[in-house]
Design an enzyme around this catalytic site. Structure first.
Site, mmCIF file in Angstrom:
data_model
loop_
_atom_site.group_PDB
_atom_site.id
_atom_site.type_symbol
_atom_site.label_atom_id
_atom_site.label_comp_id
_atom_site.label_asym_id
_atom_site.label_seq_id
_atom_site.Cartn_x
_atom_site.Cartn_y
_atom_site.Cartn_z
ATOM 1 N N ARG A 244 1.785 -56.848 101.701
ATOM 2 C CA ARG A 244 1.516 -57.100 100.294
ATOM 3 C C ARG A 244 1.873 -55.933 99.367
ATOM 4 N NH1 ARG A 244 -4.482 -58.682 98.674
ATOM 5 N NH2 ARG A 244 -4.158 -60.008 100.495
ATOM 6 N N HIS B 210 5.627 -68.226 100.370
ATOM 7 C CA HIS B 210 4.558 -67.355 99.851
ATOM 8 C C HIS B 210 3.315 -68.178 99.512
ATOM 9 C CE1 HIS B 210 3.449 -63.356 98.412
ATOM 10 N NE2 HIS B 210 2.910 -63.908 97.336
ATOM 11 N N TYR C 47 8.036 -73.497 80.544
ATOM 12 C CA TYR C 47 8.886 -73.336 79.360
ATOM 13 C C TYR C 47 10.096 -72.433 79.597
ATOM 14 C CZ TYR C 47 4.801 -75.227 76.937
ATOM 15 O OH TYR C 47 3.767 -76.013 76.538
#
Length: 844
Positions: free
Chosen positions: A42, A88, A132
């Site tokens: 990570r 993921h 968007y």
């Protein structure tokens, strides 16, 4: 019996399946497993490609979707879904935030994602929702994935073992050095700075050429981090520490400049800010500090940034000193911030702190492995193709027999077996012959097969050469780096400013002799002495300094670029500058306001400047003195050591009494004679030992007893045996006399006549120590300069009137006089010298 029954457990009791363990051991083991998961999976980047797993998965997922730089954009939500569903299994925000950051030009030095839509701003604005925005890979990101399908890296199973994902990317670009990274693991953290691609490429090539290269040598190529927002790296010690040890603290400053408005008010302009600074938050906090009176001198702050660049304007009050305000902004706001480098990355799955050479060497090792595996893959594929071509050529050589055999076979399997037996072919070759189209039987196609086979054989030989030679592999790495540099290399954005003690910057600056001028209104500059030509005595002079209306040159002196300048103000304060820090200008330029260079108070003025060779050598500063003289005739002597520690805001050099001001300063060795001149035409001469050494803040003692209406006009510390005393009056008259003609008196005496003062000569304005080897530079109030050789002036008696040195126009007068030590090239034959103006013979 009852007791026996009580001890018996029912058959359904689970006691037999419970294993008692120590809770401390269990928590320790579980926490170590958790921490290792965070460290490896990570928070920390791999040293080879510079990526954490989430970055690697985003780029790999985008490549699998086919959103390359020359393909249409895809919705960010589509990309995030691809990465989440396949590689993921965490929150969608973690993937989207990662992709957004890789698209921000102010976050990554070389962005890897091409975003379309609102991806946030340097003001800390949030990006638009993923539904968007759209994105695709940048061309440079595709270099990270180059050759990934040629078995160049290992693959691992994804979270549900349904797919394979790369454990590292081939990384044709050294991403760890180029873009850096940051992350917080368990018990450790990483914070790596970005660098310039061209510099990193040069450094890697230097390492490949010489693997024993020292870090100090690498730093000649990779000079310092290069931040995407530009700015100034202030000081080099942190950079040096980071490169050598993997840890260091870099101070970053905003790139600023001063502007003057049409109304004459000053403003500070900020064009670049430190890395990772939120511009809007910085402006807001600065405004709060101004309201709290912690920062003074600013009347308004405006953010004039637009699509063309960043621009923050700090409007200053009329009485504010720009340099002082700027230093306060650096001190209290994020215009100056620090970046703590901690180069921790995973090396073979283990976290390690890496210096510059470590990061380069691990990257080179990775690239050698990638090139080796790529070459092995290409060799295997080439050999497969060569094997097939050999079978096709055999078939073409025995075409009729092959056709007959195939026609006689009842099915493909029988035909394949027949071909293998008859021509000793492999199964792959036999299948290729059966799959061959009839058009390949033409003569032209046959030539193509032969040509392809010859090319394949050459390729196989080349690939085997690569595998057998480490040098060839290294050459291939260098070729890749050159190609990358050609495509994506750019200029450095962050400037490097060497701060005090970090670097001998004077080694890079020629120690040329300069003429330093300071005008009455505080404008300063340095000009090479060669710009001034020697003129005969009595000449009209050339224009030396272009000044503003009602301004004139007040101080004029010579110094070399490496010298220290000690600025003494009329209030008795001291400031420091190196000569090379002064703005350079022509002899007709105005210069720059001295308030922009040193933090002098607005109601104070420079009265004297001392040129000192060195402030760090103990013997020098403890065996030399500074002697000061004030207009009321006070004299003071102090060890140079007391003034050898520069401070930004200056120090008290001498305590000035009411109504007095500092006049002149000299550097002495403790064994000189001091001569102080008065405007009434007298001068006193006494030995330096008559003045005891005092502390830095002392006021001094009486040096000359002045008559009513007189004031001290200058001081000379006579140090040269062959020197004379040059005196100049306000109407342009002057003479030189032997110093011995001035009899030695005690300190505080009235003195003896230095010039016969008349209405024609005017009052005494200057005294200087000169020799035949010197030149004299005279500047008038109107800015007219004349330079003359002292050797042209004959030695005269002490009480004479002197000769006309310069022809003055009405209402003009002498503003400044300085002695210039001539260099060889300055000494010219006066007979062969050409003058711009005819000059009359001087009167005796």
């Amino acid at each position: 019996m009852a007791e026996e029954n009580d001890n018996q457990q029912p058959e359904s009791s689970p006691k037999g399946n419970i294993i008692p363990i120590n809770i401390e051991d269990e928590m320790r083991g579980a926490y170590i497993d958790y921490s290792m998961s965070v460290i490896i999976s990570r928070a920390l980047p791999d040293v080879r490609d510079g990526f954490k797993p989430v970055h690697r998965r985003v780029l790999y997922g985008m490549s699998e979707l086919g959103v390359y730089h020359n393909r249409p954009y895809k919705k960010s939500a589509r990309i995030v879904g691809e990465v989440l569903g396949k590689y993921h299994p965490h929150g969608d925000s973690s993937v989207y935030d990662t992709m957004v950051r890789m698209a921000q030009e102010w976050s990554l030095r070389y962005p890897l994602v091409d975003g379309q839509g609102n991806f946030g701003s340097v003001d800390g604005d949030s990006p638009a929702a993923m539904r968007y925005t759209e994105a695709r890979l940048k061309r440079i990101a595709e270099e990270m994935l180059a050759d990934i399908n040629k078995d160049t890296v290992d693959y691992q199973s994804n979270f549900d073992d349904s797919l394979k994902e790369p454990s590292v990317l081939p990384a044709r670009i050294p991403n760890l050095l180029l873009n850096g990274t940051s992350g917080i693991a368990v018990g450790m953290a990483t914070n790596m700075a970005p660098h310039n691609l061209s510099e990193v490429v040069a450094g890697i090539k230097a390492y490949i050429d010489n693997e024993q290269i020292e870090i100090e040598e690498l730093m000649q190529y990779v000079k310092a981090p290069d931040f995407p927002t530009g700015g100034i790296i202030y000081g080099y010690s942190g950079v040096k520490s980071a490169f050598e040890t993997g840890r260091g603290r870099i101070v970053m400053r905003s790139a600023t400049n001063f502007e003057t408005t049409k109304t004459g008010r000053e403003r500070i302009i900020v064009n670049e800010i430190p890395y990772m600074v939120n511009k809007a938050s910085m402006i807001e906090k600065t405004a709060a500090l101004i309201n709290e009176k912690k920062i003074e001198g600013i009347s308004d702050i405006r953010d004039e940034s637009d699509r063309h660049g960043l621009r923050i304007v700090y409007e200053l009050k009329r009485d504010a000193v720009p340099n002082v305000v700027l230093n306060n902004l650096f001190k209290y706001t994020q215009l100056q911030s620090s970046f703590s480098i901690n180069n921790v990355a995973l090396v073979k799955g283990r976290p390690m702190t890496l210096n510059l050479k470590d990061m380069i060497s691990h990257y080179v090792s990775h690239r050698i492995e990638v090139i080796t595996r790529r070459t092995e893959y290409e060799l295997k594929e080439a050999e497969k193709r060569a094997h097939i071509l050999e079978g096709l050529l055999i078939a073409l050589d025995h075409l009729d027999e092959v056709i007959a055999l195939i026609r006689a076979s009842k099915d493909p399997d029988e035909a394949k077996a027949g071909l293998m037996e008859r021509f000793e072919l492999s199964e792959i070759q036999a299948k290729a012959i059966l799959d061959m189209r009839l058009q390949r039987l033409t003569g032209l196609e046959r030539d193509k097969i032969i040509s392809e086979y010859e090319e394949i054989k050459k390729l196989i030989e080349r690939l085997k050469e690569i595998l057998a030679s480490e040098e060839i592999k290294k050459d291939l790495i260098k070729q890749d780096l050159d190609d990358i540099n050609t495509k994506y290399g750019d200029e450095r954005r962050s400037q490097i400013e060497m701060a005090g003690g970090d670097f001998n910057i004077e080694d890079m600056i020629p120690d040329d002799e300069m003429l330093v001028t300071v005008s009455h209104q505080g404008y300063i500059k340095r000009t090479p002495l060669v710009e001034y030509r020697t003129q005969n005595r009595g000449g009209v002079g050339s224009r030396g300094v272009k000044t503003k209306d009602e301004d004139y040159t007040e101080h004029l002196f010579t110094a070399t670029n490496h010298n220290y300048l000690l600025f003494f103000t009329e209030k008795g304060r001291l400031y420091w500058l190196r000569v090379f820090e002064l703005p350079e200008g022509t002899k007709t330029s105005k210069g720059r306001a001295i308030q922009n260079l040193i933090n002098i108070e607005s109601d104070d003025n420079i009265r004297a400047v001392l040129n000192v060779n060195n402030l760090s050598e103990e013997d020098y500063i403890n065996n030399n003195y500074i002697v000061m003289c004030t207009k009321q005739g006070t004299v003071k002597k102090t060890l140079l050591e007391a003034y050898s520690r520069p401070r930004v805001n200056g120090i008290i050099a001498i305590t000035i009494n009411d109504g007095d001001q500092l006049l002149d300063v000299s550097l002495t060795n403790g064994n000189n004679y001091i001569i102080i001149g008065a405007s009434g035409g007298k001068a006193v001469r006494f030995h330096e030992s008559d003045v005891r050494a005092m502390g830095r803040g002392a006021a001094g003692v009486r040096g000359i007893r002045l008559e009513d209406g007189d004031e001290a006009i200058g001081m000379v510390c006579a140090s040269r045996e062959d020197a004379q005393l040059m005196v100049v009056s306000e109407n342009g008259y002057g003479k030189r006399s032997d110093i011995e003609q001035y009899r030695i008196t005690s300190r505080g005496a009235k003195g003896v006549k230095a010039l016969n003062i008349t209405e024609k000569t005017g009052k005494l304005v200057s005294i200087k120590e000169v020799t035949d080897e010197d030149d004299l530079m005279i500047i008038t109030v109107r800015g007219i300069a004349i330079r003359m050789s002292i050797s042209d002036l004959r030695i005269m008696g002490r009480a004479t009137q002197g000769v006309k040195l310069i022809r003055l126009n009405d209402k003009d007068g002498i503003a400044s006089v300085t002695r210039i030590v001539k260099e060889e090239e300055d000494i010219e034959d006066s007979e062969s010298q050409e003058n711009d103006d005819e000059t009359p013979k001087s009167e005796d």
